[in-house]
Design a protein around this motif. Structure first.
Motif, PDB file in Angstrom:
ATOM      1  N   GLU A 136      43.728  49.413  39.264  1.00  0.00           N
ATOM      2  CA  GLU A 136      44.741  48.564  39.885  1.00  0.00           C
ATOM      3  C   GLU A 136      44.103  47.498  40.780  1.00  0.00           C
ATOM      4  N   ASP A 140      44.202  43.555  40.320  1.00  0.00           N
ATOM      5  CA  ASP A 140      44.624  42.668  41.413  1.00  0.00           C
ATOM      6  C   ASP A 140      43.641  41.514  41.588  1.00  0.00           C
ATOM      7  N   ARG A 143      43.999  39.199  38.767  1.00  0.00           N
ATOM      8  CA  ARG A 143      45.262  38.466  38.878  1.00  0.00           C
ATOM      9  C   ARG A 143      45.095  37.297  39.862  1.00  0.00           C
TER      10      ARG A 143
END
Lengths: 206, 206
Positions: A136, A140, A143
């Motif tokens: 995750e 992130d 992203r």
């Protein structure tokens, strides 16, 4: 320490629990998972076997908890964001390579993964407490790069994290080659080329 | 029948061996590795337990041999070479994805890999009889592409094969996402971009 088995809150009980986890972590690194026994863990921790069985159903469960106690990411996990995606990924892959190269960690990881492969409950705990948080924070970071216009707007972040970690763990698991910083750096470059990152080197050194 | 009235001990032994391997392959897929017993294999194969222990030291060794009997590449393994590297890699990754998605194969693979992780001898056999031949023909195909000027002259073929297979096995082993043909195709595209292959799509869909 987060606990699946919710031990007696008494301090002595907590100390015994911690001693068991420490003993299990030490022993699996020293003798390997196959030769590890609940008796040996109990002896080193200074508790009775029944104390261990009261909290954990199996040897695998103890070793797994011992591993997670050391390695789990309790909300504090994050990838650096210096603005330089390649540097930030190297800052994760280099120490990961170092850790996997350490003989004690190598042996412990292999024992843990062998357990996961045959035990859906442990697999699910590993995902929840260890792997998913890592993936995750990596997503992130990717992203953020995507939002900064460094990756294409439609970049598939699930595939992206698998391109970053998959080749490393594959090389490690099957002992296909050395896990050096140079290798980690080449892998990061290759993954960024796969993602069409503009900072990726134009020459194909992968 | 002649074969029944004049039993050849070598042939009978070979038949018993084959029956054991078949029984082991069936049972590991049916009940999983953890619940599999030598007794059950012996019963289904119609042999005594001692017959099995005469040939194999452990349950893991029988299951592993059963797996290799079905899967090993005896000189016949090759990647297609149509001149289209992306198509040729898809022709490997798509059926691999199909196979890993089959519940019986999935369960068997997990059992095998769990064994390998704790057993250097089995690991070495797996490398020699199964993984290395696969990686070698994949490197051969990539080398041909390199010689055809489709990859950079300095392309690192070891890293390249890890970029092709690593993300697929990572997704599979940790159950990170579905193993579809579409995923296999996206992975091939991403790997070719990582290798700066000119046929790689210019858009970052990875």
């Amino acid at each position: 320490m987060a606990s699946r088995t919710a031990p007696d809150p008494a301090r002595r009980s907590e100390r015994a629990r911690a001693a068991v986890l420490t003993a299990a972590a030490e022993l699996v690194a020293e003798v390997g998972y196959g030769k590890l026994t609940i008796e040996a863990i109990a002896a080193r921790a200074g508790v009775g076997k029944q104390t261990i069985y009261r909290w954990w159903p199996s040897k695998g469960a103890v070793v797994f908890d011992a591993f997670l106690a050391v390695n789990q990411h309790e909300g504090g996990l994050a990838l650096p964001d210096t603005g330089d995606l390649a540097a930030d990924l190297r800052a994760v892959l280099r120490p990961t390579s170092d850790e996997l190269t350490d003989p004690r960690a190598d042996r412990t990881y292999r024992a843990i993964i062998a357990e996961l492969l045959n035990d859906p409950v442990l697999h699910s705990e590993y995902r929840t407490r260890l792997l998913d948080p890592l993936l995750e924070v990596t997503r992130d970071r990717l992203r953020a790069a995507r939002e900064a216009g460094q990756l294409a707007p439609d970049a598939d972040l699930d595939l992206a994290v698998e391109l970053v970690y998959g080749p490393l763990y594959y090389r490690w698991q099957y002992r296909l080659g050395p896990l050096t910083h140079e290798h980690a750096d080449r892998l990061v470059d290759a993954a960024l080329r796969a993602l069409n990152h503009p900072a990726a080197s134009g020459t194909s050194d992968a």
